[in-house]
Design a protein around this motif. Structure first.
Motif, PDB file in Angstrom:
ATOM      1  N   ASN A 166      23.196 -42.295   5.068  1.00 35.87           N
ATOM      2  CA  ASN A 166      22.037 -41.475   5.405  1.00 35.87           C
ATOM      3  C   ASN A 166      22.422 -40.015   5.629  1.00 35.87           C
ATOM      4  O   ASN A 166      21.695 -39.102   5.227  1.00 35.87           O
ATOM      5  N   TYR A 170      21.188 -36.928   3.299  1.00 38.83           N
ATOM      6  CA  TYR A 170      20.422 -35.857   3.928  1.00 38.83           C
ATOM      7  C   TYR A 170      21.035 -34.487   3.627  1.00 38.83           C
ATOM      8  O   TYR A 170      20.316 -33.527   3.351  1.00 38.83           O
ATOM      9  N   GLU A 173      20.118 -33.684   0.072  1.00 35.79           N
ATOM     10  CA  GLU A 173      18.709 -33.290  -0.030  1.00 35.79           C
ATOM     11  C   GLU A 173      18.488 -31.869   0.486  1.00 35.79           C
ATOM     12  O   GLU A 173      17.516 -31.212   0.108  1.00 35.79           O
ATOM     13  N   ASN A 174      19.383 -31.412   1.353  1.00 35.92           N
ATOM     14  CA  ASN A 174      19.280 -30.063   1.916  1.00 35.92           C
ATOM     15  C   ASN A 174      20.459 -29.196   1.476  1.00 35.92           C
ATOM     16  O   ASN A 174      20.971 -28.380   2.242  1.00 35.92           O
ATOM     17  N   LEU A 184      20.757 -33.052  12.413  1.00 35.32           N
ATOM     18  CA  LEU A 184      21.330 -34.324  11.970  1.00 35.32           C
ATOM     19  C   LEU A 184      21.146 -35.414  13.017  1.00 35.32           C
ATOM     20  O   LEU A 184      20.805 -36.556  12.692  1.00 35.32           O
ATOM     21  N   THR A 187      17.528 -36.491  13.003  1.00 34.64           N
ATOM     22  CA  THR A 187      17.115 -37.176  11.776  1.00 34.64           C
ATOM     23  C   THR A 187      17.852 -38.490  11.551  1.00 34.64           C
ATOM     24  O   THR A 187      17.232 -39.506  11.220  1.00 34.64           O
ATOM     25  N   ILE A 188      19.171 -38.486  11.729  1.00 36.97           N
ATOM     26  CA  ILE A 188      19.978 -39.666  11.418  1.00 36.97           C
ATOM     27  C   ILE A 188      20.075 -40.621  12.601  1.00 36.97           C
ATOM     28  O   ILE A 188      19.924 -41.830  12.450  1.00 36.97           O
TER      29      ILE A 188
END
Length: 236
Positions: A166, A170, A173-174, A184, A187-188
């Protein structure tokens, strides 16, 4: 549906304390004196989260963690009476999702349990709604299948934990920006205010080792005092 949590600790007072706090939050909790008994129960009926003491009679929590990871992605929280870097790194490296040093706050433990299970629910809901793209993502020499949670580097599979996967996805993706540790964690892990920033650093260190071992040209650069940014190097 009520979440089922397994707790293994050879200290009865710890087992009872954790059980009481988690049941207060309406979780179903089963406790075990050893990790071997927990593993036996897990093989009969899988739970939603595991809390494992490291030092127990029979197989250590680290060994049980390894066995669980070989067959399941169930979230695992490790407990340890020793506040050592070696224990922390061993637990996280084997695929545990978090780590507590005794004595610990049962309130803080409960917060992390709730955050981890909330993150799992969000991931499940996203997949059910089709928000997890089934199409393959390509970044440099990496090919990623989000729905299957697999990553290949030039056709060689990378063995990543769910957290590592993940985090890497991520960052990709960024890829056009640096991502902060706080972002992080939110989100994670799902709880930026309840976990040390070393969780992100240790996960990134493991990812770097695995990318290097695969001879990938993908790098994860540290943005000092802020976070990380994905980039590329010169490997072939």
């Amino acid at each position: 549906m009520q979440k089922l949590i397994y707790v293994a600790d050879d200290e009865a007072n710890i087992r009872n304390l954790v059980k009481a706090f988690l049941e207060k939050e309406r979780y179903q909790v089963e406790v075990f004196e050893t990790g071997d008994l927990l593993l036996e129960a897990f093989n009969k009926k899988q739970c939603d989260l595991v809390i494992l003491d490291i030092m127990m009679p029979g197989s250590s929590g680290l060994i049980i963690c390894t066995k669980l990871r070989a067959e399941s992605g169930v979230p695992i929280i490790m407990l340890s009476a020793k506040d050592t870097e070696e224990d922390y790194i061993s637990g996280i490296s084997l695929g545990s999702d978090d780590y507590f040093t005794k004595p610990f706050s049962p309130v803080m433990l409960t917060m992390r349990v709730k955050a981890i299970l909330r993150r799992v629910d969000l991931d499940t809901q996203a997949a059910a709604k089709g928000e997890a793209e089934s199409e393959e993502i390509t970044y440099e020499d990496l090919k990623i299948a989000p729905r299957g949670m697999t990553i290949h580097c030039r056709d060689e599979g990378l063995n990543l934990t769910k957290t590592e996967f993940n985090l890497l996805v991520y960052l990709i993706e960024n890829k056009h920006k640096a991502v902060s540790r706080e972002e992080l964690l939110n989100t994670i892990w799902g709880y930026a205010n309840a976990v040390e920033s070393r969780a992100t650093d240790d996960t990134v260190k493991r990812l770097r080792r695995k990318l290097t071992s695969a001879n990938s040209n993908v790098l994860i650069d540290t943005v000092w005092g802020f976070g990380f940014k994905i980039g590329k190097g010169g490997n072939k």
